[in-house]
Design a protein around this motif. Sequence first.
Motif, PDB file in Angstrom:
ATOM      1  N   UNK A  70       1.253  -1.273  -0.288  1.00  0.00           N
ATOM      2  CA  UNK A  70       0.049   0.270   0.413  1.00  0.00           C
ATOM      3  C   UNK A  70       0.739   0.824   0.403  1.00  0.00           C
ATOM      4  N   UNK A  71       0.498   2.034  -0.472  1.00  0.00           N
ATOM      5  CA  UNK A  71       1.100   3.209  -1.228  1.00  0.00           C
ATOM      6  C   UNK A  71       2.428   3.375  -1.679  1.00  0.00           C
ATOM      7  N   UNK A  72       2.642   2.304  -2.491  1.00  0.00           N
ATOM      8  CA  UNK A  72       4.531   1.893  -2.831  1.00  0.00           C
ATOM      9  C   UNK A  72       3.942   2.416  -4.569  1.00  0.00           C
ATOM     10  N   UNK A  73       4.691   2.612  -5.191  1.00  0.00           N
ATOM     11  CA  UNK A  73       5.442   2.796  -6.231  1.00  0.00           C
ATOM     12  C   UNK A  73       6.065   1.714  -6.813  1.00  0.00           C
ATOM     13  N   UNK A  90       9.993   5.408  -8.950  1.00  0.00           N
ATOM     14  CA  UNK A  90       9.300   4.201  -8.347  1.00  0.00           C
ATOM     15  C   UNK A  90      10.415   4.234  -6.979  1.00  0.00           C
ATOM     16  N   UNK A  91       9.328   3.411  -5.909  1.00  0.00           N
ATOM     17  CA  UNK A  91       9.698   2.950  -4.498  1.00  0.00           C
ATOM     18  C   UNK A  91      10.634   1.252  -4.893  1.00  0.00           C
ATOM     19  N   UNK A  92       9.494   0.894  -5.826  1.00  0.00           N
ATOM     20  CA  UNK A  92      10.306  -0.797  -5.991  1.00  0.00           C
ATOM     21  C   UNK A  92      10.638  -0.641  -8.076  1.00  0.00           C
ATOM     22  N   UNK A 131      14.778  -1.561  -4.068  1.00  0.00           N
ATOM     23  CA  UNK A 131      15.015  -0.493  -4.558  1.00  0.00           C
ATOM     24  C   UNK A 131      15.869  -0.212  -5.494  1.00  0.00           C
ATOM     25  N   UNK A 132      15.323   0.805  -5.671  1.00  0.00           N
ATOM     26  CA  UNK A 132      16.220   1.393  -7.170  1.00  0.00           C
ATOM     27  C   UNK A 132      17.620   1.827  -6.447  1.00  0.00           C
ATOM     28  N   UNK A 133      18.340   1.849  -5.436  1.00  0.00           N
ATOM     29  CA  UNK A 133      19.232   2.170  -5.492  1.00  0.00           C
ATOM     30  C   UNK A 133      19.724   0.668  -5.001  1.00  0.00           C
ATOM     31  N   UNK A 134      19.311  -0.287  -4.041  1.00  0.00           N
ATOM     32  CA  UNK A 134      19.962  -1.946  -4.837  1.00  0.00           C
ATOM     33  C   UNK A 134      20.334  -2.496  -5.856  1.00  0.00           C
ATOM     34  N   UNK A 135      19.167  -2.360  -6.905  1.00  0.00           N
ATOM     35  CA  UNK A 135      19.921  -2.744  -8.074  1.00  0.00           C
ATOM     36  C   UNK A 135      21.045  -1.936  -8.928  1.00  0.00           C
ATOM     37  N   UNK A 136      21.596  -0.599  -8.694  1.00  0.00           N
ATOM     38  CA  UNK A 136      21.628   0.120  -9.023  1.00  0.00           C
ATOM     39  C   UNK A 136      23.222   0.018  -9.105  1.00  0.00           C
ATOM     40  N   UNK A 163      19.756   9.476  -7.909  1.00  0.00           N
ATOM     41  CA  UNK A 163      18.383   9.562  -7.170  1.00  0.00           C
ATOM     42  C   UNK A 163      19.263  10.243  -5.952  1.00  0.00           C
ATOM     43  N   UNK A 164      20.261  10.412  -5.389  1.00  0.00           N
ATOM     44  CA  UNK A 164      21.036  10.737  -4.369  1.00  0.00           C
ATOM     45  C   UNK A 164      20.978  11.777  -3.906  1.00  0.00           C
ATOM     46  N   UNK A 165      19.828  12.514  -2.588  1.00  0.00           N
ATOM     47  CA  UNK A 165      19.953  13.597  -2.401  1.00  0.00           C
ATOM     48  C   UNK A 165      21.624  14.383  -1.829  1.00  0.00           C
TER      49      UNK A 165
END
Lengths: 393, 318
Positions: free
Chosen positions: B26-29, B203-205, B219-224, B248-250
């Motif tokens: 729920x609430x995830x993109x 994406x969140x996922x 998570x995008x970072x994990x995949x990268x 995507x990293x602030x």
Amino acid sequence: MPGREAPVNRVVPTLAVTALVTWLWLPLGSIAPNRIVPGDAYLLAQAVGWSLAMVSCLPLLGLLAVAWRPTRSGYRVALALTLLLLAALPFWLALMAQQHLDPELPQARVGIGAAWWLMLFWLSLLLIELRTRLALAGWRLALSLVPVLAGWWLAGKGLESLALRQELAGREEAFGEALVQHLLLVGGAVGMSLLLGAAIALAMRQSPRVERLGFALLNFLQTIPSLALFGLLLAPLAWLSARFDWLSALGVSGIGWAPAFLALLGYSLLPMVRNTFVALSGVEPGVLEAARGMGMSRGQVFRQVRLPLALPVVLEGVRITTVQAIGLTAVAALIGAGGLGTFIFQGLGQAAMDLVLLGALPILAMALAVDALLGALTRRLDHRAGQTTGTIE
Amino acid sequence: MIELKSVTKRFGSETAVDAISLTVNRGELCALVGTSGCGKSTTLRMINRLIEHDGGEIHIDGRPIREFDGRVLRRRIGYAIQSTGLFPHWSVARNIGLVPRLLKWPAARVTERVEELMALLGLPVEQFADKYPAQLSGGQAQRVGVARALAADPDILLMDEPFGALDPITREGLQVELRDLQARLQKTIVFVTHDMDEALALADRLVVMKAGRIVQQGRPLELLRAPADAFVASLLGGDDRGLKEAAITPVVERMRPLSPRLLPQARIAREATLHQALAMMFRERVERLAVVDDEDMPVGEISLRGIVGAGLSEGRDR
């Protein structure tokens, strides 16, 4: 207006000069003592005298002057001059009748000549050109034609001797019947082909096999010449009406309205089915996918999305079919179906060209009227569907 | 919550989707990415039963979707597609009010909802309500498409390359808007795209598909940082992966407190990405930037070393 002069309009002067030449040097009309004897042709100047002939040319010269410096108000003046010329057209014939017709000869008649018909044609072209230049809406053009029609009606009173009117005289009842019969045949065939065509198109959309078979059959039907089709229908219909009393009671027989109706229906089906089928299949898939994705039922998708979006193309089919049927019905007179074609074939048989015109002119007018009305309706629906982006403000 | 349990779809002899399992909270993109024909759109359309799945189970909030009538299910799920699918013969307002009217809301409530959504998506009512889709620009039409998808306030939103046909500037603008919208509305969104930057930004996922199977998700970072194989690595940008990660990293994640050293002249906003910080350093020919808040007050600093080296192993552990 120095600096921003519009370029010289070439269409208006070309038409005006051509009109001037044909108007003065082709016969305006002819006068015949009776129906059989060929008439004597009269040029405009002979018919109404040189001075009046010169007066009649003034508006054309005015058009030339306007075209030299075309501005919006100039085009309005040109439109007014064109309408004036149109409204005056029948008066020249009336004038000719008044001056040259022998009152001793009740059978004497006025025939319309090449100059008159061509003038009508050039003026129509001028109207089209001016309408484009002024970007006139269709209804405003129609409105501006009202005084013209009033003029024609007025002039008509002085033109009892017009050959067309002479042919009509004594045939009023037959003419009315033929007109009604013509309209009934066309209306019936087009209405029936719309119902049947829609059903066939829907069936075709269900199965590609029906689609192939249907189009093959309808295409084949379209290739049979109309006279041959009337002939082909003669035998089976005669047999059917002899066999079933209720059919002959309905008036079905080898000749008459029944074979004409069937043939008209057959010819009408192809354009009707093709347009309906293409219209229903041509709706953008993304729109239909979205409609379904939003949770519309199949019926809702069809009624609220597919059908309204297909309607302009379906109406286009009705237009083509109707115009075609109006013309074909004329031929149906040959097998005794009645209609305005009767006068055409009678006239051809008696070498009375004015009788041919009596049949042909209303057919022409009907076809033009249907074409314009249904065309306008289609554009209106298209407009609402937003497909003509440019014209919506 | 959407759960797919070894879901399979075959078209004839061809297997379009092969036993995939996926949970979208729920609430995830959740963004589905992959090459053309990998089954991502098919997967999306199985969720609202535009396509029926052949094997496995799809659950929405714990109930198998086969329990619902297809139409009822679809009215509960927002749906936006690339071609917008707006009805060309309906005005903007009527298009947006479609699903509420299908749900037989009273007319006044439909009007109210339509105006609310038009305001939410930056479409002034008096300017756009009576326009027809053909009169809209691509970006405006897509906003109307999103408004229509949101009309009945669905918990779930399915989006099939919604920004795919737009020019880059309009697309980026709408991506930012979607992210803001999502932060407020907290919908469960499944998003199909072939634009990797879009997927990474939203994406969140992230779910990478290939030939009907899920190759990797997370998570995008994990995949990268840890692509499962060469395919995922190349899909995520190959050698550019580092820069995509920076994008995507602030900045705040690698920011250090202000040092006693002289404050650098060049400054960067706290919300900016490392990618933007790198670009700034490159442009200004400096190795340190001051990080400032909304009021332009320095809150920390960031160095080239901090961006590229020191933080990385630390970041992996987190």
